[in-house]
Design a protein around this motif. Structure first.
Motif, short mmCIF file in Angstrom:
data_model
loop_
_atom_site.label_atom_id
_atom_site.label_comp_id
_atom_site.label_asym_id
_atom_site.label_seq_id
_atom_site.Cartn_x
_atom_site.Cartn_y
_atom_site.Cartn_z
N ASP A 69 0.81 -1.22 0.00
CA ASP A 69 0.00 0.00 0.00
C ASP A 69 0.84 1.27 0.00
OD1 ASP A 69 0.61 -0.84 2.76
OD2 ASP A 69 -0.63 0.86 3.36
N VAL A 124 -5.34 2.03 -1.01
CA VAL A 124 -6.00 0.78 -1.39
C VAL A 124 -7.36 0.81 -0.71
CG1 VAL A 124 -6.00 -1.73 -1.23
CG2 VAL A 124 -3.85 -0.50 -1.63
N CYS A 172 0.69 -1.50 -5.29
CA CYS A 172 0.55 -0.10 -5.70
C CYS A 172 1.85 0.48 -6.26
CB CYS A 172 0.10 0.76 -4.52
SG CYS A 172 -1.55 0.39 -3.94
#
Length: 186
Positions: free
Chosen positions: A92, A96, A112
């Motif tokens: 993340d 998210v 990500c």
């Protein structure tokens, strides 16, 4: 004043992922994940306290099974009745968002971070963070991989083992690598 690497990450700019502030944030997340993994289920509840406290947003009835990993935790938003099965990883570096009533099967991975494609810049540990959004009532089958910047629409299904490289429209089923629309649900 120059931006910190964390500020660049949050702004969606290129940043160096090897940075003391980011290292400290990852260490905090690792401690929270460790607590979550080591607590007995009856003591832990749906999500261990340190892990829940890291998240940007987390409904009370969201549940994460153990053997879970996240990079920072601070960018994770879990809606009502979200279920994350064993072995899931959420990197993340950007937001998210997992919508209400969505379920992730075992070993789902959400990424990500996208590293630089230029090899010289990649040696400088440059990456960019692209958000991932999973709508409401989505089912993601075991072992699926969701790549940076992807949005999955409400009521969609991602088949087990699929690699999702592009947005998924609401209500469709995608399968394969790369994931493609399968057709009507039956």
């Amino acid at each position: 004043m120059p931006q910190s690497e964390f500020e660049k990450m949050k702004a969606g700019q290129w940043y160096s992922c090897l940075d003391p502030e980011l290292d400290a944030m990852r260490a905090r997340a690792h401690e929270a994940v460790h607590e979550h993994s080591m607590m007995s289920p009856s003591e832990r509840g749906n999500i261990a306290p340190k892990l829940r406290a890291l998240f940007a947003e987390c409904a009370e009835d969201a549940r994460i099974e153990t053997r879970f990993h996240c990079a920072y935790g601070v960018n994770i938003h879990l809606g009502r009745d979200v279920f994350i099965n064993v072995g899931c990883t959420i990197l993340d570096t950007a937001s998210v968002i997992i919508g209400d009533h969505s379920m992730l099967g075992p070993n789902v991975q959400i990424y990500c971070a996208q590293h630089h494609k230029d090899p010289e810049l990649r040696k400088q540990h440059l990456e960019i963070a692209l958000p991932v959004t999973i709508g409401r009532n989505v089912w993601i089958g075991g072992g699926a991989i969701i790549l940076p910047g992807v949005c999955i629409g409400d009521d969609a299904i991602v088949g087990a083992g699929s690699v999702v490289t592009k947005n998924v429209e609401p209500g469709v089923t995608v399968v394969g690598n790369p994931a493609r629309v399968m057709g009507d649900r039956a």
